[in-house]
Design a protein around this motif. Structure first.
Motif, mmCIF file in Angstrom:
data_model
loop_
_atom_site.group_PDB
_atom_site.id
_atom_site.type_symbol
_atom_site.label_atom_id
_atom_site.label_comp_id
_atom_site.label_asym_id
_atom_site.label_seq_id
_atom_site.Cartn_x
_atom_site.Cartn_y
_atom_site.Cartn_z
ATOM 1 N N LEU A 1 0.831 -1.209 0.000
ATOM 2 C CA LEU A 1 0.000 0.000 0.000
ATOM 3 C C LEU A 1 0.866 1.261 0.000
ATOM 4 O O LEU A 1 0.555 2.240 -0.677
ATOM 5 N N TRP A 2 1.983 1.182 0.729
ATOM 6 C CA TRP A 2 2.886 2.336 0.786
ATOM 7 C C TRP A 2 3.439 2.654 -0.607
ATOM 8 O O TRP A 2 3.567 3.818 -0.989
ATOM 9 N N PHE A 3 3.756 1.608 -1.382
ATOM 10 C CA PHE A 3 4.231 1.820 -2.760
ATOM 11 C C PHE A 3 3.192 2.581 -3.597
ATOM 12 O O PHE A 3 3.534 3.225 -4.579
ATOM 13 N N LYS A 4 1.919 2.462 -3.228
ATOM 14 C CA LYS A 4 0.845 3.175 -3.962
ATOM 15 C C LYS A 4 0.535 4.500 -3.278
ATOM 16 O O LYS A 4 -0.520 5.090 -3.530
ATOM 17 N N ASP A 5 1.381 4.902 -2.329
ATOM 18 C CA ASP A 5 1.189 6.182 -1.634
ATOM 19 C C ASP A 5 -0.046 6.188 -0.743
ATOM 20 O O ASP A 5 -0.702 7.210 -0.598
ATOM 21 N N ILE A 6 -0.395 5.031 -0.218
ATOM 22 C CA ILE A 6 -1.581 4.925 0.642
ATOM 23 C C ILE A 6 -1.102 4.722 2.082
ATOM 24 O O ILE A 6 -0.397 3.759 2.370
ATOM 25 N N SER A 7 -1.480 5.645 2.982
ATOM 26 C CA SER A 7 -1.102 5.519 4.399
ATOM 27 C C SER A 7 -2.186 4.735 5.115
ATOM 28 O O SER A 7 -3.375 5.070 5.016
ATOM 29 N N ILE A 8 -1.785 3.717 5.846
ATOM 30 C CA ILE A 8 -2.760 2.797 6.428
ATOM 31 C C ILE A 8 -2.360 2.364 7.839
ATOM 32 O O ILE A 8 -1.224 2.573 8.291
ATOM 33 N N MET A 9 -3.326 1.742 8.520
ATOM 34 C CA MET A 9 -3.062 1.002 9.752
ATOM 35 C C MET A 9 -3.643 -0.396 9.538
ATOM 36 O O MET A 9 -4.683 -0.554 8.891
ATOM 37 N N THR A 10 -3.003 -1.380 10.119
ATOM 38 C CA THR A 10 -3.564 -2.730 10.113
ATOM 39 C C THR A 10 -4.759 -2.732 11.053
ATOM 40 O O THR A 10 -4.621 -2.402 12.233
ATOM 41 N N ALA A 11 -5.937 -3.127 10.541
ATOM 42 C CA ALA A 11 -7.131 -3.164 11.384
ATOM 43 C C ALA A 11 -7.429 -4.589 11.862
ATOM 44 O O ALA A 11 -8.004 -4.785 12.935
ATOM 45 N N GLU A 12 -7.040 -5.576 11.073
ATOM 46 C CA GLU A 12 -7.340 -6.975 11.419
ATOM 47 C C GLU A 12 -6.418 -7.879 10.611
ATOM 48 O O GLU A 12 -6.123 -7.572 9.463
ATOM 49 N N MET A 13 -5.976 -8.971 11.249
ATOM 50 C CA MET A 13 -5.076 -9.874 10.520
ATOM 51 C C MET A 13 -5.240 -11.302 11.037
ATOM 52 O O MET A 13 -5.321 -11.518 12.237
ATOM 53 N N THR A 14 -5.296 -12.253 10.109
ATOM 54 C CA THR A 14 -5.296 -13.666 10.518
ATOM 55 C C THR A 14 -4.120 -14.354 9.824
ATOM 56 O O THR A 14 -3.799 -14.048 8.673
ATOM 57 N N THR A 15 -3.507 -15.265 10.542
ATOM 58 C CA THR A 15 -2.303 -15.922 10.031
ATOM 59 C C THR A 15 -2.487 -17.430 10.152
ATOM 60 O O THR A 15 -2.892 -17.930 11.204
ATOM 61 N N ARG A 16 -2.200 -18.125 9.060
ATOM 62 C CA ARG A 16 -2.296 -19.584 9.092
ATOM 63 C C ARG A 16 -0.883 -20.162 9.036
ATOM 64 O O ARG A 16 -0.177 -20.033 8.026
ATOM 65 N N TYR A 17 -0.497 -20.805 10.123
ATOM 66 C CA TYR A 17 0.844 -21.397 10.231
ATOM 67 C C TYR A 17 0.718 -22.884 9.897
ATOM 68 O O TYR A 17 0.264 -23.664 10.725
ATOM 69 N N SER A 18 1.132 -23.266 8.701
ATOM 70 C CA SER A 18 0.982 -24.666 8.282
ATOM 71 C C SER A 18 2.227 -25.497 8.554
ATOM 72 O O SER A 18 2.144 -26.704 8.762
ATOM 73 N N LEU A 19 3.386 -24.834 8.499
ATOM 74 C CA LEU A 19 4.677 -25.509 8.768
ATOM 75 C C LEU A 19 5.541 -24.549 9.572
ATOM 76 O O LEU A 19 5.379 -23.324 9.444
#
Ligand SMILES: CCCCCCCCCCCCCC(=O)SCCNC(=O)CCNC(=O)[C@H](O)C(C)(C)COP(=O)(O)OP(=O)(O)OC[C@H]1O[C@@H](n2cnc3c(N)ncnc32)[C@H](O)[C@@H]1OP(=O)(O)O
Length: 128
Positions: free
Chosen positions: A58-76
């Motif tokens: 997003l930064w490369f597109k000049d968009i300033s953001i905050m992470t609002a939600e994130m899910t992570t799948r750890y398979s290995l």
């Protein structure tokens, strides 16, 4: 002094990013200081790697953001002392404000041990 990307943060990951088509990429070799279980990278740091790579798309597109939600799948487990490639991309955008992002880690043998999805919200950096 961003923990993920600042060159001046003495304990940071010092990540450098490139855009290749619609993907943002970085490479990282975790050391023993990044371990959880012996030989494997700490899960929280894995999430940080992916969060940062999605933020940089997003930064490369000049968009300033905050992470609002994130899910992570750890398979290995993610081994230390090998080159990891992290890539991110945008899956959907709503009202030019809410960005649905995705990321994955790729091991040298092509396996994908971890994937993530996140929602980022555009912010006004002047108000931080
Ligand atoms: C030199 C170069 C340096 C470059 C550095 C670049 C990289 C930078 C590194 C970056 C580091 C890496 C990144 C990090 O580490 S960022 C750090 C970790 N994240 C945070 O600290 C975020 C903390 N939270 C906030 O600041 C606010 O809650 C935000 C900004 C997220 C929203 O607060 P705001 O007050 O603005 O929003 P609102 O509550 O009025 O809601 C607005 C709308 O959004 C909808 N909504 C809200 N949440 C969600 C959700 N989860 N799913 C779906 N929708 C959601 C909501 O329903 C509403 O919709 P509607 O009612 O309008 O329809």
């Amino acid at each position: 002094m961003c923990f993920g990307c600042s060159e001046r943060n003495p304990i940071g990951l010092k990540l450098k990013f490139t855009m290749d088509g619609d993907k943002c990429r970085t490479e990282f070799v975790a050391g023993e200081e990044h371990q959880g279980w012996n030989g494997y990278m700490h899960g929280g740091l894995i999430a940080a790697l992916m969060d940062e790579t999605m933020a940089w798309w997003l930064w490369f597109k000049d968009i300033s953001i905050m992470t609002a939600e994130m899910t992570t799948r750890y398979s290995l487990g993610v081994p230390v002392n090998i080159k990891l490639t992290v890539e991110s991309w945008c899956e959907e955008e709503k009202r030019d404000r809410l960005f649905f992002m995705a990321a994955r880690i790729i091991l040298p043998d092509g396996k994908v041990p971890v994937t993530a999805k996140a929602k980022f919200l555009r912010i006004d950096p002047e108000k931080l």
